[in-house]
Design an enzyme around this catalytic site. Structure first.
Site, PDB file in Angstrom:
ATOM      1  CB  SER A 162      -0.755  -0.441   1.109  1.00 32.84           C
ATOM      2  OG  SER A 162      -1.717   0.804   1.095  1.00 32.84           O
ATOM      3  CD  GLU A 163      -1.931   4.407  -3.115  1.00 29.72           C
ATOM      4  OE1 GLU A 163      -1.995   4.681  -3.425  1.00 29.72           O
ATOM      5  OE2 GLU A 163      -1.103   2.516  -2.501  1.00 29.72           O
ATOM      6  CG  ASN A 164      -0.937   3.512   3.816  1.00 30.99           C
ATOM      7  OD1 ASN A 164      -0.559   3.245   2.967  1.00 30.99           O
ATOM      8  ND2 ASN A 164      -1.433   3.579   4.773  1.00 30.99           N
ATOM      9  N   GLY A 165       2.503   3.350   2.766  1.00 37.54           N
ATOM     10  CA  GLY A 165       3.988   2.924   3.883  1.00 37.54           C
ATOM     11  C   GLY A 165       4.224   1.366   4.186  1.00 37.54           C
TER      12      GLY A 165
END
Length: 216
Positions: A47-50
């Site tokens: 997920s791009e939020n880490g």
């Protein structure tokens, strides 16, 4: 006409994700794919939020408010999973380290152009997120979308009329009616839902299709 439900669409996408793949599931409909991945297959969800190593959605009452995906939905973290700065996360996306991303779409052109972040309507809230980075950074781009809009217009178009997310980036599209590959030979229909003929699918689709079921 029988259409796949959203959960059935997610299950169909999950079938095509191979063992060992690093995969980003986009905001919205694609996040449902996580709930249909077999537990005995090792697939790394990003997920791009880490986050790397996400699992399915938590059971009701077991949500952790500090463990969410990019769409702010609660998720689980599998054994060995990790979290990190979103700058590192975007470096993974832009550096070609993801095998597959699964994105929603407002429109997909017959050449594989993707429009999924803004309809251009004056009251719409633009929300590009990491979609542009994923569309050009992932090795394969899968799209999940309904075949038709609520107004009955086909989401496959000759040229996208909405602002583009990426150019010639889409490899395969999963709709509630069919599975379609975008290739140099055109839009190849690999599957239709039960009871739907290719001729009827073509009637509903505003761009030319080629019947090319898997294995042919």
């Amino acid at each position: 006409m029988i259409r796949l439900t959203r959960e059935q669409m997610a299950a169909r996408v999950a079938r095509d994700i191979p063992e060992g793949a690093y995969v980003n599931l986009g905001i919205g409909l694609p996040t449902r794919v996580a709930n249909h991945l077999a537990a005995d297959r090792e697939i790394f969800l990003h997920s791009e939020n880490g986050l790397l190593g996400m699992g399915p959605a938590p059971a009701p009452g077991e949500e952790d408010p500090e463990l969410i995906n990019a769409g702010k939905e609660p998720v689980t973290l599998l054994t060995g999973g990790c979290f990190f700065h979103h700058g590192d996360s975007f470096a993974m996306m832009r550096g070609g380290h993801l095998d597959i991303c699964v994105l929603g779409a407002f429109q997909v052109s017959e050449h594989g152009d993707l429009a999924n972040w803004h309809t251009g309507a004056p009251d719409a809230i633009p929300a590009v997120g990491g979609a542009m980075d994923l569309a050009i950074g992932a090795k394969q781009v899968f799209v999940m979308m309904e075949h038709l809009t609520k107004a009955g217009e086909c989401k496959f178009v000759a040229h996208c009329s909405y602002p583009l997310t990426g150019v010639r980036c889409v490899n395969r599209v999963y709709t509630d009616l069919a599975v379609i590959d975008i290739t140099a030979q055109g839009l190849l229909v690999r599957e239709c839902v039960d009871g739907l003929s290719f001729d009827e699918l073509q009637r509903l689709t505003t761009v030319p299709l080629v019947w090319a079921p898997d294995g042919h």
